[in-house]
Write a protein that holds these residues in place. Structure first.
Motif, short mmCIF file in Angstrom:
data_model
loop_
_atom_site.label_atom_id
_atom_site.label_comp_id
_atom_site.label_asym_id
_atom_site.label_seq_id
_atom_site.Cartn_x
_atom_site.Cartn_y
_atom_site.Cartn_z
N ASN A 214 7.55 35.99 -20.37
CA ASN A 214 8.12 35.37 -19.17
C ASN A 214 8.30 36.41 -18.09
O ASN A 214 9.07 37.36 -18.24
CB ASN A 214 9.48 34.73 -19.50
CG ASN A 214 9.34 33.61 -20.51
OD1 ASN A 214 8.35 32.89 -20.49
ND2 ASN A 214 10.34 33.47 -21.38
N THR A 215 7.54 36.24 -17.02
CA THR A 215 7.61 37.17 -15.88
C THR A 215 8.40 36.50 -14.76
O THR A 215 8.18 35.35 -14.41
CB THR A 215 6.21 37.52 -15.39
OG1 THR A 215 5.52 36.32 -15.02
CG2 THR A 215 5.44 38.25 -16.47
N VAL A 216 9.35 37.24 -14.21
CA VAL A 216 10.18 36.75 -13.11
C VAL A 216 9.66 37.35 -11.82
O VAL A 216 9.59 38.58 -11.66
CB VAL A 216 11.66 37.14 -13.33
CG1 VAL A 216 12.52 36.63 -12.18
CG2 VAL A 216 12.15 36.59 -14.65
N GLU A 217 9.28 36.47 -10.89
CA GLU A 217 8.77 36.93 -9.61
C GLU A 217 9.93 37.34 -8.71
O GLU A 217 10.92 36.64 -8.60
CB GLU A 217 7.96 35.81 -8.93
CG GLU A 217 6.70 35.42 -9.70
CD GLU A 217 5.92 34.36 -8.96
OE1 GLU A 217 6.39 33.92 -7.88
OE2 GLU A 217 4.85 33.96 -9.46
N THR A 218 9.75 38.49 -8.06
CA THR A 218 10.77 38.99 -7.14
C THR A 218 10.66 38.27 -5.81
O THR A 218 9.56 38.12 -5.25
CB THR A 218 10.59 40.51 -6.94
OG1 THR A 218 9.27 40.76 -6.43
CG2 THR A 218 10.78 41.24 -8.24
N GLU A 219 11.79 37.80 -5.31
CA GLU A 219 11.81 37.11 -4.03
C GLU A 219 12.04 38.11 -2.91
O GLU A 219 12.93 38.96 -2.99
CB GLU A 219 12.93 36.06 -4.02
CG GLU A 219 12.71 34.94 -5.03
CD GLU A 219 13.80 33.90 -4.95
OE1 GLU A 219 14.74 34.11 -4.16
OE2 GLU A 219 13.71 32.90 -5.67
N GLU A 220 11.24 37.97 -1.85
CA GLU A 220 11.35 38.87 -0.72
C GLU A 220 12.52 38.45 0.17
O GLU A 220 12.78 37.26 0.33
CB GLU A 220 10.06 38.87 0.09
CG GLU A 220 8.86 39.39 -0.69
CD GLU A 220 7.61 39.42 0.16
OE1 GLU A 220 7.71 39.03 1.35
OE2 GLU A 220 6.55 39.82 -0.34
N PRO A 221 13.21 39.40 0.78
CA PRO A 221 14.30 39.03 1.70
C PRO A 221 13.75 38.42 2.98
O PRO A 221 12.58 38.58 3.32
CB PRO A 221 14.99 40.38 1.97
CG PRO A 221 13.93 41.41 1.72
CD PRO A 221 13.06 40.86 0.63
N LEU A 222 14.61 37.68 3.69
CA LEU A 222 14.22 37.02 4.92
C LEU A 222 13.97 38.06 6.00
O LEU A 222 14.81 38.92 6.26
CB LEU A 222 15.31 36.04 5.36
CG LEU A 222 15.02 35.22 6.62
CD1 LEU A 222 13.80 34.34 6.41
CD2 LEU A 222 16.23 34.39 7.00
N SER A 223 12.79 37.96 6.63
CA SER A 223 12.41 38.89 7.68
C SER A 223 11.64 38.13 8.75
O SER A 223 10.79 37.29 8.45
CB SER A 223 11.53 40.02 7.11
OG SER A 223 11.04 40.84 8.15
N ALA A 224 11.95 38.40 10.02
CA ALA A 224 11.28 37.71 11.12
C ALA A 224 9.80 38.08 11.18
O ALA A 224 8.94 37.22 11.43
CB ALA A 224 11.96 38.07 12.45
N ARG A 225 9.49 39.32 10.93
CA ARG A 225 8.08 39.74 10.96
C ARG A 225 7.29 39.09 9.83
O ARG A 225 6.17 38.59 10.03
CB ARG A 225 8.01 41.26 10.84
CG ARG A 225 6.62 41.84 10.97
CD ARG A 225 6.64 43.35 10.80
NE ARG A 225 7.52 43.97 11.78
CZ ARG A 225 7.81 45.27 11.79
NH1 ARG A 225 7.30 46.06 10.85
NH2 ARG A 225 8.61 45.76 12.71
#
Length: 604
Positions: A214-225
């Motif tokens: 089971n691999t957990v995908e890392t969520e990226e932080p909110l960024s305008a760019r």
């Protein structure tokens, strides 16, 4: 003799004093190492210059150690009656004082070391709590069990292979004959087996069952760019699909008469001769070939609708706070509309199969039974021919006529009628609420009419007469005729605040309330007072201008207000803080245009 005895006693005392002083220095060095965490100090401060601890910290009696005396002091000690006796007494007192200070300093160092030890123990306890040692131990134990299982499996495989090798070798090597031919056959079999394992052993190992990881995908932080980049990527990725849909709609609309006529003739001919599937495969191969040439640098445009090149905006490196906020609002609006369309499609399909509209689902039910019976008794060649001919005539001819004649489409286009009449879940909820409110309203009106209303009053007058707000009857609150009632789009009104910039008092400058639109008036009901003096009624024919308004220009977005200009006010009246501003603006502007056009026609 007495002098000699005194000298010997002085030498012995001096050796004892040197040893005691060296022990004190060693203790100070160790305390310094504890205090400064192992940093070496080349030079130690004089103990007399170090800060003294309080004299009241130590209550235990400590034996006083006599310091080492100099030559002058020895000479003075030899003469007991000499002038050095007073000096010797004062020196002993100074020595006792400095030794007590040194001992107090040692005690202070010991206390500091104990405090540091306590702090380090607290930090170690916190670190142990944060690292969750128990969970790490459990995971480590699981990994050990897994390793042991894998080792056991490997050992079982190796044992199985070693057992298979002798069984394969035994019939080739009988115990009674030991000849050169047997050795050759044995070597040949081992070589064949080794070659087979080298060639196909990797594929055999691929079919071994292993537990899934089971691999957990890392969520990226909110960024305008990142947000703008993903929007551009989505737009570029959806461009081929949108171009394909545009070309199909252009073929159906006969945008290019020659292209549509050629496509219609080729398609009908292919369906008639049974070449429909090869034709579509050939078109796919042709499209891939053209894409290959385009990727190689060829300039080929194979599109019915000419492509319009949109200007590419360079990405901004630094965005202001208002620009970021506006970007988030735009993306949220697009995502809201996209998700709404997808939800409408899925809900309509669900309601079609769940018999929410029985008359619509009944048509689908009959069509499916007819198709099933036809597939049982007719050959597939005839069924395919009929479906292909119907699809071509529907796509190229019937849809073209229906798009040009909307009234015919609303009457005879069965798929369009079914799809448009299928309700979504919000529409079903609105219908149920409307039926419940209509039943309650009719029941209340009947009871009221039966008790108080005079005879000869029809239903329309009755329903318009008894429309009420939270404070009472609508026409009584605004002093209007009984025929005036809110439009269907604003039966409950819009929450807003009235900003009258002609007034100077704060109580009259801003008022909170509800805005209504009737057939001839724009009505504002104040929520702070029950009297009708604070309410506002504007005749639609008196309005000279209606515009969308932004109360604070500093905030991003297009605002949440509507500005209404009348001849009686110097500055426009502003209805601000409206959540459904666009809906209210469309309703007010359309009703205002309708009333002004009707009044102008009556005057002419």
């Amino acid at each position: 003799m007495r002098v000699c005895a005194e000298l010997r006693a002085g030498d012995s005392n001096r050796h004892v004093k040197v040893k005691q002083k060296s022990a004190v220095l060693n203790m100070l060095k160790r305390l310094d190492k504890i205090r400064f965490r192992g940093h070496k100090r080349d030079e130690f401060l004089d103990l007399a210059e170090s800060p003294n601890a309080s004299d009241t910290e130590c209550g235990d009696e400590i034996p006083v150690k006599i310091p080492r005396t100099s030559l002058r002091e020895n000479e003075e000690l030899r003469d007991p009656a000499g002038p050095g006796t007073i000096n010797m007494a004062s020196g002993v007192q100074d020595f006792n004082r400095t030794e007590s200070d040194r001992l107090n300093e040692i005690k202070g160092h010991l206390e500091i070391a104990l405090l540091e030890k306590h702090f380090l123990q607290e930090e170690l306890r916190k670190l142990r709590e944060e690292t969750n040692v128990e969970t790490l131990k459990q995971e480590l134990e699981k990994e050990r069990q897994r390793r042991l299982e894998l080792e056991q499996k490997i050992n079982d495989v190796l044992k199985a292979r070693t057992e298979e090798l002798p069984t394969t070798q035994q019939p080739a090597k009988p115990p009674t004959q030991v000849n050169g031919t047997d050795k050759r056959s044995h070597t040949v079999c081992s070589r064949v087996q080794k070659w087979f394992y080298d060639k196909f052993g990797e594929y055999i190992e691929d079919f071994r069952f292993q537990p899934e990881e089971n691999t957990v995908e890392t969520e990226e932080p909110l960024s305008a760019r990142r947000l703008t980049e993903n929007m551009r990527r989505l737009k570029r990725g959806a461009k081929p699909v949108t171009n394909f849909v545009k070309n199909l709609s252009a073929l159906s609309d006969w945008y290019s008469v020659y292209t549509s006529a050629i496509a219609f003739i080729i398609y009908m001919n292919a369906v008639w001769h049974g070449w429909a599937i090869p034709m579509f495969l050939f078109l796919a191969i042709l499209r891939l070939s053209l894409n290959y040439l385009i990727a190689r640098g060829w300039r080929i445009q194979w599109s019915i609708v000419p492509e319009v090149s949109e200007p590419i905006e360079p990405p901004k490196e630094d965005l202001t706070v208002s620009e970021k906020f506006q970007l988030v609002l735009d993306v949220a609006q697009k995502a809201q509309n996209l998700f709404g369309k997808m939800a409408d499609i899925l809900e309509k399909i669900k309601n079609l199969f769940m018999w929410v509209q029985p008359e619509i689902t009944q048509k689908l039910y009959i069509v499916l039974w007819a198709a099933f019976i036809a597939s049982c008794f007719l050959p597939y060649k005839i069924i395919g021919l009929a479906m292909g001919l119907y699809a071509g005539i529907k796509f190229f001819l019937i849809d073209f006529i229906f798009k040009r004649c909307p009234r015919l489409r609303a009457k005879y286009d069965t798929p369009y009628i079914i799809w448009t009449n299928l309700p979504t879940d919000p529409q079903l909820k609105e219908r149920s609420n409307a039926t419940v409110s209509r039943r309650l309203q009719t029941a209340a009106s009947r009871s009221y009419v039966g008790s108080n209303a005079p005879t000869g009053v029809n239903k329309d007058e009755d329903s318009s007469r008894f429309h009420t707000t939270k404070r009472g009857n609508f026409h009584e609150i605004f002093n209007l005729s009984e025929n005036e009632r809110p439009l269907t789009a604003c039966e409950n009104g819009w929450r807003c605040c009235l900003i009258n910039r002609d007034r100077k008092m704060p109580t009259d400058y801003i008022r909170n309330g509800v805005l209504y639109v009737t057939e001839n008036y724009l009505c504002f009901e104040s929520s702070k007072s029950g009297s009708s003096k604070r309410n506002k009624v504007i005749k639609l024919t008196d309005i000279t201008d209606i515009q969308k308004y932004k109360v604070l220009s500093v905030l991003p977005g297009s605002g949440m207000g509507i500005a209404v200009s009348t001849p009686s006010t110097q500055k426009p009246l502003v209805f601000g803080a409206m959540v459904h501003r666009d809906e209210a603006f469309e309703t007010i502007s359309s009703q205002h245009a309708k009333i002004t056009s009707a009044s102008s026609n009556s005057e002419s």
